[in-house]
Write a protein that holds these residues in place. Structure first.
Motif, PDB file in Angstrom:
ATOM      1  N   ALA A 346       0.832  -1.212   0.000  1.00 23.70           N
ATOM      2  CA  ALA A 346       0.000   0.000   0.000  1.00 23.70           C
ATOM      3  C   ALA A 346       0.863   1.257   0.000  1.00 23.70           C
ATOM      4  CB  ALA A 346      -0.933  -0.003   1.205  1.00 23.70           C
ATOM      5  N   MET A 347       1.953   1.237   0.764  1.00 22.63           N
ATOM      6  CA  MET A 347       2.851   2.386   0.811  1.00 22.63           C
ATOM      7  C   MET A 347       3.565   2.570  -0.520  1.00 22.63           C
ATOM      8  SD  MET A 347       4.528   2.279   4.635  1.00 22.63           S
ATOM      9  CE  MET A 347       5.473   3.756   4.246  1.00 22.63           C
ATOM     10  N   LEU A 348       3.970   1.464  -1.126  1.00 24.16           N
ATOM     11  CA  LEU A 348       4.631   1.534  -2.428  1.00 24.16           C
ATOM     12  C   LEU A 348       3.676   2.106  -3.473  1.00 24.16           C
ATOM     13  CD1 LEU A 348       6.894   0.950  -4.442  1.00 24.16           C
ATOM     14  CD2 LEU A 348       6.095  -1.427  -4.553  1.00 24.16           C
ATOM     15  N   PHE A 349       2.451   1.641  -3.463  1.00 17.90           N
ATOM     16  CA  PHE A 349       1.460   2.109  -4.433  1.00 17.90           C
ATOM     17  C   PHE A 349       1.151   3.591  -4.227  1.00 17.90           C
ATOM     18  CE2 PHE A 349      -2.602   1.899  -6.792  1.00 17.90           C
ATOM     19  CZ  PHE A 349      -2.206   1.123  -7.860  1.00 17.90           C
ATOM     20  N   LEU A 350       1.064   4.000  -2.962  1.00 13.30           N
ATOM     21  CA  LEU A 350       0.817   5.414  -2.660  1.00 13.30           C
ATOM     22  C   LEU A 350       1.993   6.279  -3.098  1.00 13.30           C
ATOM     23  CD1 LEU A 350      -0.880   7.644  -1.355  1.00 13.30           C
ATOM     24  CD2 LEU A 350       0.196   7.063   0.838  1.00 13.30           C
ATOM     25  N   ALA A 351       3.205   5.778  -2.853  1.00 13.42           N
ATOM     26  CA  ALA A 351       4.400   6.535  -3.234  1.00 13.42           C
ATOM     27  C   ALA A 351       4.476   6.735  -4.743  1.00 13.42           C
ATOM     28  CB  ALA A 351       5.649   5.799  -2.740  1.00 13.42           C
ATOM     29  N   THR A 352       4.150   5.707  -5.494  1.00 18.66           N
ATOM     30  CA  THR A 352       4.198   5.851  -6.959  1.00 18.66           C
ATOM     31  C   THR A 352       3.068   6.753  -7.449  1.00 18.66           C
ATOM     32  OG1 THR A 352       2.964   3.769  -7.194  1.00 18.66           O
ATOM     33  CG2 THR A 352       5.362   3.652  -7.336  1.00 18.66           C
ATOM     34  N   THR A 353       1.942   6.750  -6.724  1.00 22.29           N
ATOM     35  CA  THR A 353       0.845   7.655  -7.072  1.00 22.29           C
ATOM     36  C   THR A 353       1.284   9.111  -6.940  1.00 22.29           C
ATOM     37  OG1 THR A 353      -0.801   6.044  -6.290  1.00 22.29           O
ATOM     38  CG2 THR A 353      -1.522   8.336  -6.526  1.00 22.29           C
ATOM     39  N   VAL A 354       1.997   9.394  -5.857  1.00 21.89           N
ATOM     40  CA  VAL A 354       2.507  10.749  -5.624  1.00 21.89           C
ATOM     41  C   VAL A 354       3.466  11.160  -6.745  1.00 21.89           C
ATOM     42  CG1 VAL A 354       3.907  12.195  -4.108  1.00 21.89           C
ATOM     43  CG2 VAL A 354       2.199  10.632  -3.134  1.00 21.89           C
ATOM     44  N   LEU A 355       4.272  10.204  -7.210  1.00 24.00           N
ATOM     45  CA  LEU A 355       5.231  10.505  -8.277  1.00 24.00           C
ATOM     46  C   LEU A 355       4.514  10.960  -9.549  1.00 24.00           C
ATOM     47  CD1 LEU A 355       7.849   7.632  -7.837  1.00 24.00           C
ATOM     48  CD2 LEU A 355       8.119  10.051  -7.275  1.00 24.00           C
ATOM     49  N   HIS A 356       3.335  10.414  -9.800  1.00 21.10           N
ATOM     50  CA  HIS A 356       2.572  10.843 -10.979  1.00 21.10           C
ATOM     51  C   HIS A 356       2.145  12.306 -10.865  1.00 21.10           C
ATOM     52  CE1 HIS A 356       2.397   7.002 -13.006  1.00 21.10           C
ATOM     53  NE2 HIS A 356       1.971   6.414 -11.901  1.00 21.10           N
ATOM     54  N   PHE A 357       1.832  12.734  -9.650  1.00 18.23           N
ATOM     55  CA  PHE A 357       1.406  14.114  -9.440  1.00 18.23           C
ATOM     56  C   PHE A 357       2.539  15.099  -9.730  1.00 18.23           C
ATOM     57  CE2 PHE A 357      -2.008  12.178  -6.838  1.00 18.23           C
ATOM     58  CZ  PHE A 357      -3.094  12.839  -7.397  1.00 18.23           C
ATOM     59  N   VAL A 358       3.780  14.672  -9.548  1.00 19.71           N
ATOM     60  CA  VAL A 358       4.924  15.554  -9.825  1.00 19.71           C
ATOM     61  C   VAL A 358       5.501  15.278 -11.216  1.00 19.71           C
ATOM     62  CG1 VAL A 358       5.461  15.840  -7.395  1.00 19.71           C
ATOM     63  CG2 VAL A 358       6.558  13.992  -8.669  1.00 19.71           C
ATOM     64  N   HIS A 359       4.720  14.503 -12.007  1.00 23.22           N
ATOM     65  CA  HIS A 359       5.076  14.219 -13.413  1.00 23.22           C
ATOM     66  C   HIS A 359       6.408  13.470 -13.552  1.00 23.22           C
ATOM     67  CE1 HIS A 359       1.711  16.755 -14.490  1.00 23.22           C
ATOM     68  NE2 HIS A 359       2.212  17.743 -13.758  1.00 23.22           N
ATOM     69  N   TYR A 360       6.659  12.576 -12.621  1.00 23.97           N
ATOM     70  CA  TYR A 360       7.857  11.730 -12.720  1.00 23.97           C
ATOM     71  C   TYR A 360       7.596  10.619 -13.713  1.00 23.97           C
ATOM     72  CZ  TYR A 360      11.439   8.301 -11.413  1.00 23.97           C
ATOM     73  OH  TYR A 360      12.468   7.402 -11.432  1.00 23.97           O
ATOM     74  N   GLU A 361       8.564  10.334 -14.555  1.00 23.11           N
ATOM     75  CA  GLU A 361       8.438   9.260 -15.546  1.00 23.11           C
ATOM     76  C   GLU A 361       9.345   8.099 -15.167  1.00 23.11           C
ATOM     77  OE1 GLU A 361       8.866  10.408 -19.568  1.00 23.11           O
ATOM     78  OE2 GLU A 361       7.400  12.054 -19.453  1.00 23.11           O
ATOM     79  N   PHE A 362       8.749   6.913 -15.059  1.00 24.40           N
ATOM     80  CA  PHE A 362       9.524   5.718 -14.709  1.00 24.40           C
ATOM     81  C   PHE A 362      10.503   5.398 -15.831  1.00 24.40           C
ATOM     82  CE2 PHE A 362      10.309   1.159 -14.829  1.00 24.40           C
ATOM     83  CZ  PHE A 362      10.662   0.885 -13.516  1.00 24.40           C
ATOM     84  N   SER A 363      11.746   5.170 -15.454  1.00 23.99           N
ATOM     85  CA  SER A 363      12.773   4.857 -16.458  1.00 23.99           C
ATOM     86  C   SER A 363      13.780   3.891 -15.875  1.00 23.99           C
ATOM     87  CB  SER A 363      13.493   6.135 -16.904  1.00 23.99           C
ATOM     88  OG  SER A 363      14.568   5.826 -17.768  1.00 23.99           O
ATOM     89  N   ARG A 364      14.263   2.989 -16.729  1.00 30.78           N
ATOM     90  CA  ARG A 364      15.285   2.037 -16.288  1.00 30.78           C
ATOM     91  C   ARG A 364      16.689   2.523 -16.591  1.00 30.78           C
ATOM     92  NH1 ARG A 364      13.380  -4.169 -17.314  1.00 30.78           N
ATOM     93  NH2 ARG A 364      11.321  -4.027 -16.372  1.00 30.78           N
ATOM     94  N   SER A 365      16.796   3.751 -17.089  1.00 32.09           N
ATOM     95  CA  SER A 365      18.121   4.280 -17.443  1.00 32.09           C
ATOM     96  C   SER A 365      18.803   4.862 -16.235  1.00 32.09           C
ATOM     97  CB  SER A 365      17.974   5.336 -18.534  1.00 32.09           C
ATOM     98  OG  SER A 365      17.171   6.397 -18.080  1.00 32.09           O
TER      99      SER A 365
END
Length: 365
Positions: A346-365
C-alpha cells in the motif's frame, strides 16, 4: 550455397508497410527461399497487398486465417515451412539485400545452427540507432550458450539490478530478444517442438528464443547490422506499452513461461537458470506499481491497487523479491525495493501515485 530458407512473416493491418518489407525480400541476392505470409485476420487492405505479391512470385505463399495473435500466426508458418533455416521477420520492417546470402554463408562455413546479428532502429525515414550484439566471443557452443548467451536474452539478474542501483552504466541492458535478429535451424525447432506460446501477445519472442537457445549446439555472433526495425506508434509493442492492464496480463504469462522453461532446462541440461532472470520479476513489481497507480479510465484507485496485488502477491514474485538484497547505500532509488521487500504494498502504491502528481516518468536508465 543451396540451403533453402523459410521467411515467416505474420501480418495484421499493415497495408502501408508490407510492400516495402516484401520488396526488400524479393531484392535479396540469395534466391533459394520461400516466403510464408500469415495474414492474421487483417481488416484493412493488407490481405490484398499480400495476394498481389504472391501472384508476382511463386516463392511467396499467403495464409489467411482468423485473428488469433502473432504467436499462433508464427506457429502456422513453422508448421508448413520447408526450409532448412528460419528467418522470422515483421511485416512493417525491411532488410539489406545481402542479408540472406551472408547469413547462409556464415551458417554453413561456421557450422552454426544459430546466427545472431545487429539491427538499426528506423524512424521517420532515417536510422535513429544502430544496435550491435554485445557478446565477448564470436562462437559459443553447447554449455556456453546456456550459461552466456541465453542469459543475455531471458532477463535481468539480481546483480544487474544492484549495478543499476549503484549507477553503473547500461546495468539493465538486455539483448533485444526479437526473432528478426536471428537465423534459426528449422530442424532444431521442429525436432524439439519449439513453438510460440499462444497466450502471449507480447514477450513471445523472449520465451521462444530462450527455449531455442537452450537446445542450440553452436551459435555465431555476427557483428553486422542487416535488419531495419521501423518504429511506429501503431505497432503492437508501442500500443502494449501504453496499456497497463494488458502489460499486467503479459507479465503474469511471461512469469509462468519462464518458470516452465527453467524447469525444462534443469531436467535436460542440469543447469539452473533461475538467477539469470529473477531480477526481471523484482523490477517488474516496481514497474507495475508505477503503471497501475496512474489513472486508468473506468477503474478506481482501489481496483487498480487490487490489480497490482494480483501480481505482487504471486508466490513466485514474492519469492523473487525475498531473495533479492539491495546492495547499495541508502538513496531514493532504493526506497521502492525496501518497501517491496517488507511487503508494504500500500505504501509503495501510494508513493508511486505521488510521483505521478509531480510528473515523474519511470525509467530504467
Amino acid at each position: 550455397m543451396c540451403v533453402k530458407l523459410s521467411v515467416v512473416i505474420p501480418v495484421y493491418n499493415i497495408e502501408d508497410y508490407i510492400g516495402k518489407c516484401l520488396d526488400s525480400v524479393l531484392a535479396q541476392t540469395y534466391q533459394n527461399y520461400e516466403v510464408i505470409i500469415v495474414d492474421d485476420g487483417s481488416t484493412d487492405g493488407t490481405a490484398g497487398v499480400c495476394d498481389e505479391y504472391a501472384q508476382k512470385d511463386e516463392r511467396i505463399r499467403v495464409i489467411h486465417k482468423k485473428n488469433e495473435g502473432v504467436s499462433v500466426a508464427r506457429n502456422t508458418g513453422i508448421d508448413i515451412a520447408t526450409g532448412e533455416y528460419f528467418l522470422f521477420f515483421d511485416g512493417d520492417d525491411f532488410m539489406e539485400p545481402y542479408t540472406m546470402e551472408e547469413l547462409c554463408k556464415i551458417a554453413l562455413e561456421k557450422q552454426a545452427d544459430t546466427v545472431i546479428y545487429g539491427y538499426h532502429r528506423y524512424e521517420n525515414g532515417k536510422v535513429k540507432e544502430t544496435c550491435y550484439p554485445r557478446f565477448e566471443k564470436t562462437i559459443y557452443e553447447k554449455e556456453d550458450i546456456v550459461e552466456q548467451v541465453l542469459p543475455a536474452f531471458i532477463g535481468l539478474s539480481y546483480d544487474k539490478i544492484n549495478d543499476w542501483l549503484n549507477h553503473k552504466a547500461d546495468a539493465l541492458y538486455v539483448e533485444n530478444p526479437a526473432l528478426w535478429r536471428t537465423m534459426t535451424s528449422a530442424k532444431l525447432i521442429k525436432e524439439n517442438n519449439i513453438r510460440f506460446l499462444p497466450g502471449l501477445k507480447v514477450g513471445e519472442d523472449t520465451l521462444f528464443i530462450s527455449t531455442y537457445l537452450s537446445y542450440a549446439k553452436r551459435c555465431y555472433i555476427q557483428q553486422k547490422c542487416y535488419y531495419y526495425l521501423v518504429t511506429r506508434e501503431t505497432s503492437t509493442i508501442f500500443v502494449y506499452e501504453k496499456k497497463p492492464l494488458q502489460k499486467l496480463e503479459g507479465k503474469i504469462h511471461q512469469l509462468q513461461a519462464r518458470l516452465e522453461l527453467t524447469e525444462d532446462v534443469i531436467k535436460r541440461e542440469n543447469k539452473d537458470i533461475n538467477e539469470t532472470w529473477r531480477g526481471t520479476i523484482v523490477m517488474s513489481a516496481i514497474e507495475m506499481a508505477f503503471l497501475l497507480s496512474n489513472k486508468i479510465p473506468g477503474y478506481s484507485y482501489k481496483e487498480r491497487y487490487q490489480m497490482y496485488l494480483s501480481y505482487a502477491k504471486l508466490p513466485e514474485v514474492e519469492r523473487s523479491v525475498e531473495h533479492f538484497e539491495p546492495a547499495c547505500k541508502f538513496q531514493i532509488k532504493k526506497i521502492p525495493f525496501l518497501l517491496l521487500k517488507r511487503k508494504l504494498y500500500a505504501m509503495l502504491f501510494l508513493a508511486t501515485t505521488v510521483l505521478h502528481f509531480v510528473h515523474y516518468e519511470f525509467s530504467r536508465s
